[in-house]
Design an enzyme around this catalytic site. Structure first.
Site, short mmCIF file in Angstrom:
data_model
loop_
_atom_site.label_atom_id
_atom_site.label_comp_id
_atom_site.label_asym_id
_atom_site.label_seq_id
_atom_site.Cartn_x
_atom_site.Cartn_y
_atom_site.Cartn_z
N GLN A 54 -10.01 -2.59 2.20
CA GLN A 54 -9.91 -3.18 3.46
C GLN A 54 -10.12 -2.43 4.86
O GLN A 54 -9.25 -2.97 5.79
CB GLN A 54 -8.50 -3.95 3.48
CG GLN A 54 -7.59 -3.09 3.40
CD GLN A 54 -5.99 -3.37 2.56
OE1 GLN A 54 -5.85 -4.13 1.46
NE2 GLN A 54 -5.24 -3.71 3.88
N HIS A 71 9.73 -3.07 3.19
CA HIS A 71 9.20 -3.84 1.79
C HIS A 71 10.05 -3.80 1.27
O HIS A 71 10.80 -4.97 0.00
CB HIS A 71 8.64 -2.76 1.39
CG HIS A 71 7.27 -2.22 2.01
ND1 HIS A 71 7.08 -0.81 3.30
CD2 HIS A 71 5.86 -2.56 1.94
CE1 HIS A 71 6.08 -1.06 3.44
NE2 HIS A 71 5.27 -2.09 3.17
N GLN A 99 -2.86 -11.87 7.75
CA GLN A 99 -2.71 -11.70 6.47
C GLN A 99 -2.20 -12.56 5.89
O GLN A 99 -2.84 -13.10 4.70
CB GLN A 99 -2.22 -10.27 6.57
CG GLN A 99 -1.87 -10.14 4.85
CD GLN A 99 -1.86 -8.43 5.07
OE1 GLN A 99 -2.90 -7.38 5.00
NE2 GLN A 99 -0.48 -8.31 4.20
N ASP A 146 2.81 -8.84 9.67
CA ASP A 146 0.78 -9.10 9.18
C ASP A 146 0.55 -10.72 8.96
O ASP A 146 0.21 -11.07 7.62
CB ASP A 146 0.71 -8.49 7.98
CG ASP A 146 0.73 -6.85 7.82
OD1 ASP A 146 0.03 -6.41 9.61
OD2 ASP A 146 1.72 -6.33 7.51
N MET A 204 0.75 -1.33 -0.01
CA MET A 204 0.29 0.47 -0.14
C MET A 204 0.82 1.40 -0.39
O MET A 204 0.55 1.94 0.59
CB MET A 204 -0.95 -0.21 1.14
CG MET A 204 -2.13 -1.43 1.00
SD MET A 204 -3.66 -0.91 2.13
CE MET A 204 -2.78 -0.29 3.83
O1 PAF Z 1 -0.09 -5.29 3.38
C1 PAF Z 1 -0.74 -4.48 3.06
O2 PAF Z 1 0.37 -3.20 2.49
C2 PAF Z 1 -1.87 -5.23 2.35
O3 PAF Z 1 -2.80 -5.17 3.10
C3 PAF Z 1 -2.24 -5.50 0.88
C4 PAF Z 1 -1.74 -7.00 1.15
C5 PAF Z 1 -1.01 -4.73 -0.16
C6 PAF Z 1 -3.23 -5.14 0.28
O4 PAF Z 1 -4.03 -4.41 -0.07
#
Ligand code: PAF
Length: 435
Positions: free
Chosen positions: A208, A184, A300, A297, A177
């Site tokens: 989300q 990242h 996730q 996460d 995001m």
């Molecule tokens: O982890 C994130 O930055 C977001 O949840 C993702 C996986 C890019 C989905 O929008």
């Protein structure tokens, strides 16, 4: 057949270096469809890449006129390398009797697994630019590989990945995001090592975020993000607007089940359905062989692994270790909103997890005593408004019953409210291997 001008980089750092290059030039001159026009002098250059130390190279450049297609010229180069005794496929960064790089074929642009034209790094290599100048080439006007393109429309994104797939490339997808940080960067680095082409996506996904959450205030800095993506070697960045990602009639969503229950799923109802929907859409557009997500996460990651399996997306989900600040705080885009005192207090999350992991290492196996240990550390920091601390099974993060625990991952979430705006921080640690 029409001919065009092509340039090859010549190199050798094993055996009779000059002899290998001379022989290759003779074989080139004798090859059908190839005329050798001019050859630069050969020069010594030290090896600067990764890998074991290597003998110095002899390098130069040859100019050709050729009627061969770029891919046929590449095949010819590979045949000449093999004839000089090079084992193919060649191990990377090892000494080689002959190295022939196709630098340019006219102004053609090619982007396949085996060949990229113009050569992506020609302008960075003095052992290429100097011989080109010697041949009278105006290097300033020669084409360069394009910087990672920013693609906004889903159709253009899909067209680009289709082209790569047709060229035999494997694609690594790094969904984000934006507001990128070293965490990242580590996903992009891992993707760069494992895939032929790497795509980062930057999209703050409204699906989300709950109605009272920070969608509008989520940090955004596209220019800095693009720079990080390019430095990490991304080949393209997909950054659509909300309207481009979800057209006005968009109405299909991915429902997620038990993997999304509890923890983040309980605090943020609907969050994981939004994540699963956008990730499924990105998978369908990019058709990657691998997709990279951070372990910070963790729930996730478990939801995405489950969805990938359940819906049968033919790709591998790669979980990448948490990247931490020097004091242990897990990196997160939202950390920038912590006030100074909250920032100092925020390390309590990792301290609580490490304390539980330490007693586990010393032999404590009781689930409730391990959790009590983490809670007692969290209780020392009144700024941390703890939302949950849980001990779940590794992998799918299924709840663990009370009693003895053989392996597990402890997960914690807490809110800090004294900064620019309230910030929720998440962290987790494997009791077995954690860092
Ligand atoms: O982890 C994130 O930055 C977001 O949840 C993702 C996986 C890019 C989905 O929008």
């Amino acid at each position: 057949m029409p001919t065009q001008t092509a340039y090859l980089g010549l190199g050798s750092n094993e055996g009779d270096r000059a002899g290998h290059i001379q022989q290759a030039l003779q074989r080139l001159a004798a090859a059908p469809g190839v005329q050798v026009v001019r050859t630069s002098s050969l020069r010594e250059s030290t090896f600067v890449g990764q890998g074991p130390p290597q003998p110095t190279f002899l390098n130069g450049v040859v100019e050709l006129r050729t009627s061969l297609l770029p891919i046929a010229l590449l095949d010819l180069c590979k045949a000449l390398e093999a004839a000089a005794g090079r084992t193919l496929p060649a191990p990377r960064h090892h000494p080689r009797p002959l190295d022939l790089d196709v630098l340019f074929v006219g102004h053609e642009r090619v982007d396949t697994r085996d060949l990229v034209l113009p050569h992506p790094r020609w302008h960075l290599r003095q052992f290429v630019t100097e011989p080109l100048r010697e041949l009278g080439v105006d290097v300033a006007t020669m084409p360069r590989a394009l910087a990672a393109a920013v693609i906004e429309s889903p159709a253009a994104f899909s067209a680009r990945t289709t082209q790569w797939l047709a060229g035999g490339c494997t694609i690594g997808l790094v969904p984000t995001m934006g507001s990128l940080h070293a965490g990242h960067g580590s996903l992009l680095t891992m993707a760069r090592q494992e895939c032929d082409r790497v795509v980062a996506t930057i999209f703050v996904n409204p699906l989300q975020f709950g109605p009272n959450e920070d969608f509008a205030a989520y940090p955004r800095d596209l220019a800095a993000d693009l720079q990080l993506c390019r430095e990490a070697g991304a080949d393209a960045v997909f950054a659509p607007t909300v309207a481009q990602m979800y057209d006005p009639l968009f109405c299909s969503h991915v429902a997620v089940g038990s993997a999304a229950e509890g923890m983040e799923g309980a605090v943020r109802p609907g969050h994981f359905a939004g994540v699963a929907t956008v990730v499924a859409r990105l998978f369908a557009l990019a058709r990657p062989q691998r997709a990279y997500f951070g372990e910070k996460d963790a729930q996730q990651l478990a939801v995405i692994r489950r969805m990938t399996k359940d819906l049968g997306f033919p790709l591998q989900i790669v979980g990448c270790p948490i990247v931490r600040e020097a004091d242990g705080l897990a990196m997160s885009s939202r950390n920038v909103y912590l006030g100074a005192a909250d920032r100092q207090a925020s390390t309590v999350l990792v301290r609580a997890l490490r304390s539980a992991r330490d007693v586990f290492t010393r032999g404590e196996r009781d689930r409730d005593r391990l959790l009590a240990r983490a809670r007692s550390v969290l209780a020392t920091e009144p700024r941390a408004l703890v939302e949950y601390v849980e001990l779940r099974a590794e992998g799918e993060l299924a709840p663990l019953p009370s009693g003895p625990v053989l392996q597990g991952r402890m997960l914690v979430a807490a809110k800090f409210v004294d900064g620019v705006r309230p910030v929720r921080l998440l962290d987790n640690l494997s009791l077995v291997e954690g860092s």
